[in-house]
Structure formats: structure tokens, C-alpha cells
Design a protein around this motif. Structure first.
Motif, PDB file in Angstrom:
ATOM      1  N   LYS A 164       0.800  -1.227   0.000  1.00  0.00           N
ATOM      2  CA  LYS A 164       0.000   0.000   0.000  1.00  0.00           C
ATOM      3  C   LYS A 164       0.834   1.281   0.000  1.00  0.00           C
ATOM      4  CE  LYS A 164      -3.735  -0.134   2.611  1.00  0.00           C
ATOM      5  NZ  LYS A 164      -4.625  -0.294   3.796  1.00  0.00           N
ATOM      6  N   TYR A 224      -1.483   4.279   0.898  1.00  0.00           N
ATOM      7  CA  TYR A 224      -2.257   5.135  -0.005  1.00  0.00           C
ATOM      8  C   TYR A 224      -3.564   5.613   0.615  1.00  0.00           C
ATOM      9  CZ  TYR A 224      -5.460   1.274  -1.019  1.00  0.00           C
ATOM     10  OH  TYR A 224      -6.400   0.286  -0.906  1.00  0.00           O
ATOM     11  N   ASP A 225      -4.236   4.754   1.402  1.00  0.00           N
ATOM     12  CA  ASP A 225      -5.528   5.142   1.966  1.00  0.00           C
ATOM     13  C   ASP A 225      -5.395   6.070   3.177  1.00  0.00           C
ATOM     14  OD1 ASP A 225      -4.378   3.133   3.435  1.00  0.00           O
ATOM     15  OD2 ASP A 225      -6.201   1.953   3.683  1.00  0.00           O
ATOM     16  N   PHE A 236      -7.572  12.604  -5.169  1.00  0.00           N
ATOM     17  CA  PHE A 236      -8.217  11.418  -4.607  1.00  0.00           C
ATOM     18  C   PHE A 236      -9.713  11.665  -4.467  1.00  0.00           C
ATOM     19  CE2 PHE A 236      -6.527  13.955  -1.088  1.00  0.00           C
ATOM     20  CZ  PHE A 236      -7.625  14.110  -0.256  1.00  0.00           C
ATOM     21  N   TYR A 244     -14.110   3.336  -0.556  1.00  0.00           N
ATOM     22  CA  TYR A 244     -12.826   2.913  -1.108  1.00  0.00           C
ATOM     23  C   TYR A 244     -12.068   4.141  -1.607  1.00  0.00           C
ATOM     24  CZ  TYR A 244      -9.492   1.051  -4.502  1.00  0.00           C
ATOM     25  OH  TYR A 244      -8.359   0.781  -5.211  1.00  0.00           O
ATOM     26  N   HIS A 292      -8.987   6.062  -3.382  1.00  0.00           N
ATOM     27  CA  HIS A 292      -7.926   5.847  -4.367  1.00  0.00           C
ATOM     28  C   HIS A 292      -7.202   7.171  -4.586  1.00  0.00           C
ATOM     29  CE1 HIS A 292      -5.657   3.911  -7.441  1.00  0.00           C
ATOM     30  NE2 HIS A 292      -6.098   4.706  -8.399  1.00  0.00           N
ATOM     31  N   SER A 351      -1.283   5.857 -11.645  1.00  0.00           N
ATOM     32  CA  SER A 351      -2.248   5.162 -10.798  1.00  0.00           C
ATOM     33  C   SER A 351      -1.793   3.733 -10.527  1.00  0.00           C
ATOM     34  CB  SER A 351      -3.629   5.150 -11.466  1.00  0.00           C
ATOM     35  OG  SER A 351      -4.571   4.489 -10.651  1.00  0.00           O
ATOM     36  N   PHE A 406      -3.216   0.468  -8.833  1.00  0.00           N
ATOM     37  CA  PHE A 406      -4.460  -0.113  -8.334  1.00  0.00           C
ATOM     38  C   PHE A 406      -4.181  -1.307  -7.417  1.00  0.00           C
ATOM     39  CE2 PHE A 406      -5.698   1.601 -12.568  1.00  0.00           C
ATOM     40  CZ  PHE A 406      -6.589   2.569 -12.125  1.00  0.00           C
ATOM     41  N   SER A 416      -2.639  -1.182 -13.654  1.00  0.00           N
ATOM     42  CA  SER A 416      -1.986   0.038 -13.168  1.00  0.00           C
ATOM     43  C   SER A 416      -1.161   0.660 -14.286  1.00  0.00           C
ATOM     44  CB  SER A 416      -1.088  -0.289 -11.974  1.00  0.00           C
ATOM     45  OG  SER A 416      -1.846  -0.801 -10.898  1.00  0.00           O
TER      46      SER A 416
END
Length: 203
Positions: free
Chosen positions: A73, A98-99, A139, A145, A147, A173, A175, A181
Motif C-alpha cells: 500500500k 495510499y488510503d 483522490f 474505497y 484511491h 495510478s 491499483f 496500473s
């Protein structure tokens, strides 16, 4: 009657003058000062210009070899930091997942929110990205979710009919779930809609 043409040879004397220099007193110091004023293209390059491609390869490899939730991540944060030579998206020695990037950006005084995804804000973001070398992250908000993508420096923009014929810039990006990606495709390949997108850039 003959015409006698008399040719007189004229000699021109040229006096050369030595030009005075402002560096005569201290040549070494003067040269150093002049060198500081010269801006080369190398000075504008900070970090690793191949970071997005290298981290995409590492990200794909990580997904193939690592099992379990919460894997791989950190690569978008790592790629952005390495490309721009910054450490903004790190917690200690680790890169931010990332989140967790949206929360991290809101805590940083060195970053600012440009606003929602529209033509005016995109143009502002592209100016910061391409003219001033500032990283730009986009984002989605209010979604289960999250991204996060980074805009591609000097990438192409294309109009998207599905997004109201707005000019959509190229992005990077990674994914976590998808297998496609990329490091340079339109933003509309990364998100289904522009409705809940927000734009952040380094000041």
C-alpha cells in the motif's frame, strides 16, 4: 589625351582598447558570484525521474509475491517522494499507505487543497505541476474505497465526453485490486466519475 589615374593608397591605423572588467580586483570571488547566477537544467532536476516506472514494477511484483490484506500500500507515496526528492509522505522511516494519504495531506502545512475537480482548478494544478515542479495528488472523497493518484508531469490532457467534455490530465495510478496500473493515462481511467474528486498540491 590620356587620362592619368593616380591611385592614392590610404593607410588606416586601428587602435585597440582593452575592455575593463569588474572582476579585476578579485577574479576568483567574481567568477564564483557569476557562477551562482547561472541556472542549469540539472539544478531543476531533484530526485529520481524514473521513480514512477520503477515503483510500478516493484508494486506489481509485490502484489504477485505478497499475500493477505493491506499489502503493497506504500508504493504511490514512495514513488512521489522519490520522484520529487521529498519526504512529505513518510511517517518516520516508512512511507504512508495510499488510503492514509488524504489524512496525511490535511495535517501538512506544506500542502494545500486547490478544490474540486473542474477546469479552473485543473489548470491551476497543471501550472504548479509543470511550471513550478510541485507534486499534485488527486483522490476521491466520501467513498468507502479511497484511491489516490499523482498527476503526470508534462503529461497529455484529453477531453472526456463522459466527464462533461472537460480536459482530463494524465496521471499515475497504482491499483491495489485491478491489474491495469499505469504511469500515464487519463484521470478518467483511474476514476469512474469526477464528482467527488479533490485536488491537493505542495505549496
Amino acid at each position: 589625351m590620356k587620362k592619368i589615374i593616380t591611385v592614392f593608397t590610404l593607410a588606416a591605423a586601428f587602435i585597440s582598447c582593452e575592455s575593463s572588467s569588474s572582476c579585476t580586483k578579485d577574479q576568483e570571488t567574481c567568477k564564483k558570484d557569476e557562477a551562482k547566477q547561472e541556472v542549469t537544467s540539472d539544478e531543476t532536476l531533484v530526485g529520481n525521474i524514473n521513480a514512477f516506472e520503477e515503483n510500478l514494477a516493484a508494486f506489481n511484483s509485490c502484489k504477485q509475491t505478497t499475500t493477505g490484506k493491506g499489502k503493497c500500500k506504500e508504493y504511490i507515496a514512495k514513488a512521489v517522494c522519490e520522484y520529487y526528492g521529498i519526504e512529505d509522505l513518510k511517517d518516520g522511516s516508512n512511507y504512508v499507505d495510499y488510503d492514509k494519504i488524504p489524512k496525511k495531506l490535511k495535517e501538512l502545512e506544506s500542502w494545500e487543497n486547490i478544490g474540486n475537480f473542474d477546469e479552473e482548478n485543473i489548470n491551476t494544478a497543471l501550472e504548479k505541476l509543470n511550471n513550478f515542479g510541485k507534486p499534485v495528488l488527486i483522490f476521491n472523497e466520501d467513498a468507502s474505497y479511497v484511491h489516490v493518484v499523482a498527476l503526470k508531469p508534462n503529461g497529455k490532457s484529453v477531453k472526456s465526453g463522459k466527464w462533461g467534455n472537460i480536459s482530463v490530465p494524465a496521471c499515475i495510478s497504482y491499483f491495489p485490486r485491478r491489474k491495469d496500473s499505469f504511469t500515464e493515462k487519463g484521470l478518467n481511467y483511474a476514476f469512474k466519475s469526477a464528482d467527488d474528486l479533490t485536488i491537493w498540491t505542495k505549496k
